[in-house]
Design a protein around this motif. Structure first.
Motif, short mmCIF file in Angstrom:
data_model
loop_
_atom_site.label_atom_id
_atom_site.label_comp_id
_atom_site.label_asym_id
_atom_site.label_seq_id
_atom_site.Cartn_x
_atom_site.Cartn_y
_atom_site.Cartn_z
N THR A 1 6.49 4.75 1.00
CA THR A 1 5.54 4.67 -0.11
C THR A 1 5.90 5.69 -1.19
O THR A 1 5.05 6.20 -1.89
N HIS B 1 -0.92 2.12 -2.82
CA HIS B 1 -0.41 1.82 -1.48
C HIS B 1 -1.53 1.74 -0.45
O HIS B 1 -1.41 1.02 0.55
N GLY C 1 1.66 8.47 -3.66
CA GLY C 1 2.26 7.53 -2.71
C GLY C 1 2.72 8.22 -1.44
O GLY C 1 2.49 7.74 -0.33
N GLY D 1 6.51 -0.13 -2.47
CA GLY D 1 6.36 0.28 -1.07
C GLY D 1 6.79 -0.79 -0.10
O GLY D 1 6.83 -1.98 -0.42
#
Length: 254
Positions: free
Chosen positions: A30, A57, A93, A35
């Motif tokens: 991610t 994500h 992320g 991702g």
């Protein structure tokens, strides 16, 4: 319903019937907007889910993992290893991926290994005849950069990973260089202007790290360096976050 991209469903079924659950590895990335999650049996990629769509994500990651494992007929506790990309990359992320994998590891006891996003990018370009320069766009007119030798199949770092002005990076590179990553796309004009015919580029399809190339890299890391304790498993940012920068400014002024 999230629909993973199945790589080879017949091999999946055969592998699961054999019951070699200790060989299964789940990989999560991610680190960028693109991702992905992948499932392996040994070094063999069984299935991968990848997306680069609006949203965070956290909107899709757990559901993708659950569907991937559920369709395969196994549980998290059946895995032999969890692998997660630890950065550098998107601060938010990385935190989402790291927290998700830590939660799975705590609940199941499955060991974890953390991997560099830049090494994962390089792993997508095995057996290159020239050094591979992996670049991720770090914003603020900077790139996350790593230089690797992949001539023997797996990436071997040729120096430390850095975050810096791309102009400064290019001034340090000698000979022909193969560039890969969204940073190479963002700064392609500059790279060509500085390096000319010495600059070579991997197709844009490989602009983001992919969980689908992590398998061998993760197993090699776990074998040579050992798995990572959950306490030591932390995101690698290479530079301070905005919150840390603002905190430092306030306290410096005070």
């Amino acid at each position: 319903m999230i629909s993973p991209v199945w790589i080879c469903s017949e091999v999946c079924s055969a592998g699961f019937r054999e019951g070699r659950v200790a060989d299964f590895l789940l990989a999560v990335d991610t680190s960028t907007p693109g991702g992905s999650v992948a499932l392996y049996d040994g070094d063999q990629l069984l299935a991968e889910f990848f997306r680069r769509l609006p949203g965070t994500h956290s909107d899709w990651l757990l559901a993708a993992i659950e569907q991937l494992l559920g369709t395969a007929g196994i549980q998290v506790g059946d895995l032999g290893l969890l692998a997660v990309v630890r950065g550098p990359g998107s601060f938010t992320g990385l935190r989402v991926g790291m927290a998700t994998v830590k939660g799975l590891a705590i609940g199941s006891g499955v060991p974890v290994v953390g991997l560099s996003s830049l090494a994962v990018l390089a792993a997508a370009v095995p057996f290159a005849r020239m050094p591979v320069c992996t670049l991720l766009d770090a914003r603020k007119k900077e790139v996350y950069a790593g230089l690797f030798d992949t001539s023997r199949g797996q990436p071997v770092a040729l120096g430390e990973e850095r975050v810096l002005d791309p102009e400064k990076l290019l001034a340090t590179l000698d000979g022909d260089i193969l560039f890969v990553g969204d940073g190479a796309i963002a700064y392609r004009t500059l790279i060509v202007a500085r390096l000319g015919e010495r600059a070579h580029f991997v197709p844009a399809a490989h602009a983001a790290p992919r969980a689908g190339v992590i398998g061998r890299l993760a197993r090699d890391a776990a074998t040579s360096l050992g798995t990572t304790s959950l306490a030591a498993l932390k995101p690698v940012y290479l530079r301070a976050s905005e919150a840390e920068i603002n905190w430092e400014k306030r306290h410096s002024a005070g």
